[in-house]
Design an enzyme around this catalytic site. Structure first.
Site, PDB file in Angstrom:
ATOM      1  N   ALA A 124     -11.045  20.109  10.934  1.00  0.00           N
ATOM      2  CA  ALA A 124     -11.484  20.422  12.302  1.00  0.00           C
ATOM      3  C   ALA A 124     -12.380  21.646  12.215  1.00  0.00           C
ATOM      4  O   ALA A 124     -11.928  22.766  12.411  1.00  0.00           O
ATOM      5  CB  ALA A 124     -10.284  20.663  13.209  1.00  0.00           C
ATOM      6  N   GLY A 128     -17.768  26.397  12.612  1.00  0.00           N
ATOM      7  CA  GLY A 128     -18.125  26.559  11.215  1.00  0.00           C
ATOM      8  C   GLY A 128     -17.716  27.868  10.564  1.00  0.00           C
ATOM      9  O   GLY A 128     -18.077  28.112   9.413  1.00  0.00           O
ATOM     10  N   SER A 129     -16.959  28.706  11.250  1.00  0.00           N
ATOM     11  CA  SER A 129     -16.596  30.002  10.661  1.00  0.00           C
ATOM     12  C   SER A 129     -15.783  29.826   9.389  1.00  0.00           C
ATOM     13  O   SER A 129     -16.098  30.409   8.345  1.00  0.00           O
ATOM     14  CB  SER A 129     -15.830  30.854  11.677  1.00  0.00           C
ATOM     15  OG  SER A 129     -14.640  30.202  12.106  1.00  0.00           O
ATOM     16  N   CYS A 246      -4.371  29.023  16.342  1.00  0.00           N
ATOM     17  CA  CYS A 246      -4.506  30.326  17.004  1.00  0.00           C
ATOM     18  C   CYS A 246      -3.576  30.366  18.215  1.00  0.00           C
ATOM     19  O   CYS A 246      -3.957  30.815  19.295  1.00  0.00           O
ATOM     20  CB  CYS A 246      -5.951  30.612  17.393  1.00  0.00           C
ATOM     21  SG  CYS A 246      -6.674  29.431  18.556  1.00  0.00           S
TER      22      CYS A 246
END
Length: 476
Positions: A124, A128-129, A246
């Protein structure tokens, strides 16, 4: 402090029940109401941390190291109101990524003592971090499959990979639940940063909890259970994966991991993360997971679990309808000609661990490790578009320069600050006392920012329209 941050009473009661006794509820609430510190991660595909720190030493930036990521820094800036961090020259050149500090933790857990990076899946991945963080460790070797379900986010993901110089990625657009059946036992390493209720993001957005409810948590957890099963099925025996969110509740975190263990038994091992970095034990659970409450490290709330696969497991049988693959691999002799032309025109060398493919008049660079997956998975976009073939030769592409150029090419033209601003605004450049011909690698302070072409006494701007910035650019 932001007193307007919405924190539901039901959420507070839930946290009160699950938070370890040594942590303060008052500190938790105060932390939730405190704006999040900004943070960045140096992109070591383009620049070393040492060189980056030298480069920005003349700026009014205060950088504090993130303890769990040796390329991550919290950042304070005096000029934030006049120039956004995303509009600094260093960001646009791909030298760093704006990434929340806690979100660097899952990739650190993924990579520690793990060199099995030939075939990696980020299930997922947008925006793109974490994908680009993984790519830095891979150094463009192997293949990095970056999956994203939301079609609207694929374009952003691709743009970030391109800006950061990633050329070994292959993008897919699926519900992550398909990988277990479509690509069983295929990946050495997998990151599942699962979609979640986002309870840890409350410091970024005061309204993040506006639609939060206990019932919605259970709905999301059901999705996560399906995703973690699929990820584990797609993982090679002996491989390692990280599950992260998160959010803070147990249903989306510990319970999802326990469900995996209940499903596959001894094939699943939870690897403890208490020594991941100095201080990690402050957030360690009895299972060895990291359950990061925001007040512990003054960060976003996060959960990280590292999981090892010890045996093959049953996978669903699927009927694939792939269609014809639209690319044809280029023979070695033709690849050599393309490589010679690229070297002669732009002084750029084709990477050794890559293949050249063509689709009609388009020339593409794919990672060599992608070959076993072709025909097994349908890809949205792969590798890098090198060029378009025309009667007079090849028209090299912006993304070829951003991913392959170093800034030290013979045809590199380094722009002055005012010229660089003009470049990022999509305008042509007229260098003083300088004439040339053909295509050039355009750089700013020695790092590539695009491709240009001499037309008379000007360099024609080759920046794609979607990357043009119109206002609020970096100061000179």
């Amino acid at each position: 402090m932001n007193p307007k941050t919405y924190i539901p009473d039901t959420f507070i009661e839930m946290i009160r029940e699950i938070m370890p006794e040594h942590l303060s509820m008052d500190e938790f609430i105060a932390s939730c109401r405190t704006p999040l510190r900004r943070s960045i991660r140096v992109n070591t595909l383009k620049i070393s941390v040492e060189d980056f720190l030298v480069r920005v030493s003349d700026k009014d930036w205060t950088l504090t190291p993130v303890p769990w990521c040796d390329t991550g820094f919290w950042i304070e800036r005096e000029d934030e109101k006049s120039v956004s961090l995303g509009n600094t020259a260093e960001h646009m050149a791909g030298l760093f990524y704006i990434q929340e500090a806690s979100s660097m933790m899952p990739v650190t857990a993924l990579l520690k003592n793990n060199d099995a990076l030939d075939c990696v899946l980020d299930m997922a991945s947008a925006p793109g971090s974490k994908t680009t963080q993984i790519a830095c460790a891979m150094q463009n070797r192997g293949v990095l499959v970056a999956n994203e379900l939301a079609a609207s986010r694929i374009k952003v993901l691709h743009a970030n990979l391109q800006r950061c110089g990633v050329y070994n990625a292959a993008l897919t657009h699926f519900d992550g639940c398909v990988f277990g059946g479509w690509a069983p036992e295929s990946f050495d390493t997998i990151l599942l940063d699962a979609p979640c209720s986002g309870e840890g993001a409350i410091r970024k957005d005061g309204d993040a909890m506006a639609n939060w409810s206990l019932s919605s948590i259970e709905d999301i957890a059901a999705i996560q259970r399906n995703l973690i099963i699929s990820a584990f099925q797609a993982l090679k025996t002996g491989g390692m994966m990280v599950y992260s969110t998160c959010t803070l509740n147990l249903s989306e975190n510990q319970h999802v991991c326990h469900f995996l263990k209940e499903t596959f038994g001894d094939a699943v091992e939870f690897e403890p993360l208490g020594d991941l970095f100095e201080g990690a034990e402050k957030s360690l659970t009895e299972d060895g997971f990291l359950h990061v409450y925001p007040q512990i490290f003054d960060s976003e709330g996060f959960f990280v679990a590292r999981i090892r696969k010890h045996a093959a497991v049953e996978t669903p049988k699927v009927k694939k309808r792939m269609g014809k693959f639209p690319f044809t691999i280029v023979a070695d002799a033709d690849k050599a000609i393309i490589a010679e032309q690229l070297q002669a025109t732009l002084s750029i060398t084709l990477p050794a661990e890559s293949d050249v493919w063509v689709r009609e008049k388009e020339v593409w660079l794919f990672p060599a490790n992608l070959r076993p997956l072709i025909g097994e998975i349908r890809f949205q976009r792969m590798g890098v578009k090198l060029a378009e073939q025309h009667k007079k030769g090849y028209r090299w592409q912006h993304e070829a320069v951003m991913t392959l150029a170093t800034g030290k090419e013979d045809v590199a033209i380094d722009l002055a600050p005012e010229q660089a601003k003009e470049w990022f605004m999509g305008r042509d450049i007229r260098p003083e006392n300088l004439l040339g011909k053909g295509e050039v690698v355009v750089t700013y302070r020695d790092y590539p920012i695009g491709i240009g072409k001499w037309v008379g006494n000007r360099i024609k701007n080759g920046l794609p329209r979607e990357l043009v910035r119109d206002t609020n650019l970096f100061d000179i």
